[in-house]
Design an enzyme around this catalytic site. Structure first.
Site, PDB file in Angstrom:
ATOM      1  N   HIS A  34       0.916  -1.160   0.000  1.00 53.94           N
ATOM      2  CA  HIS A  34       0.000   0.000   0.000  1.00 53.94           C
ATOM      3  C   HIS A  34       0.939   1.190   0.000  1.00 53.94           C
ATOM      4  O   HIS A  34       1.732   1.350   0.951  1.00 53.94           O
ATOM      5  CB  HIS A  34      -0.888  -0.055   1.253  1.00 53.94           C
ATOM      6  CG  HIS A  34      -1.848   1.082   1.403  1.00 53.94           C
ATOM      7  ND1 HIS A  34      -3.182   0.897   1.757  1.00 53.94           N
ATOM      8  CD2 HIS A  34      -1.690   2.418   1.287  1.00 53.94           C
ATOM      9  CE1 HIS A  34      -3.772   2.066   1.834  1.00 53.94           C
ATOM     10  NE2 HIS A  34      -2.886   3.020   1.566  1.00 53.94           N
ATOM     11  N   HIS A  93       3.239   4.159   0.442  1.00 55.16           N
ATOM     12  CA  HIS A  93       3.500   4.976   1.631  1.00 55.16           C
ATOM     13  C   HIS A  93       4.841   5.664   1.471  1.00 55.16           C
ATOM     14  O   HIS A  93       5.740   5.161   0.781  1.00 55.16           O
ATOM     15  CB  HIS A  93       3.474   4.127   2.904  1.00 55.16           C
ATOM     16  CG  HIS A  93       4.374   2.942   2.838  1.00 55.16           C
ATOM     17  ND1 HIS A  93       4.024   1.781   2.170  1.00 55.16           N
ATOM     18  CD2 HIS A  93       5.623   2.737   3.320  1.00 55.16           C
ATOM     19  CE1 HIS A  93       5.015   0.921   2.258  1.00 55.16           C
ATOM     20  NE2 HIS A  93       6.008   1.476   2.941  1.00 55.16           N
TER      21      HIS A  93
END
Ligand code: 5GP
Ligand code: ZN
Length: 111
Positions: free
Chosen positions: A97, A99
């Protein structure tokens, strides 16, 4: 996204201290800090890679960097910091995800 640790943190299913939050991003501390201060700046939309971003997500990432520049002093990063985005297997990305790592709070070594 199922089984995504950052989606669970964003949804509040895993508790976290949020050092900054708005409708698009959160900023939390990394659980395994690699510097005196180590934050993760995480878009609320789930996507793993820069290469997967759609136009809206690219705008979110653009605004993410604008916000990082503005909030850095209140995060204790006013003397400077390092920005890292790990991408894929060779980049050492362990959470799929997207980041942004913010490292600082001390003089960082070369890498
Ligand atoms: P990556 O290696 O994917 O670029 O970075 C993932 C980062 O997320 C790692 O630095 C790791 O320490 C951090 N991390 C993994 N799980 C958690 C968690 O549950 N909470 C927090 N705050 N950080 C996490
Ligand atoms: Zn996710």
């Amino acid at each position: 996204m199922e089984n995504c640790i950052f989606c669970k943190i964003i949804a509040g299913e895993i508790p976290s201290q949020r050092f900054y939050e708005d409708d698009e991003i959160i900023v939390i501390k990394d659980i395994e800090p690699k510097a005196k201060l180590h934050y993760l700046c995480i878009p609320k939309q789930h996507f793993a890679l820069l290469s997967e971003m759609n136009g809206e997500q690219a705008e979110i990432v653009k605004r993410l960097f604008e916000k990082v520049g503005k909030i850095a002093p209140q995060l204790g990063l006013g003397e400077g910091y390092r920005v890292i985005i790990n991408q894929g297997e060779n980049g050492g990305q362990t959470v799929r995800h997207l980041h942004v790592h913010l490292l600082g709070g001390e003089k960082l070594g070369d890498f």
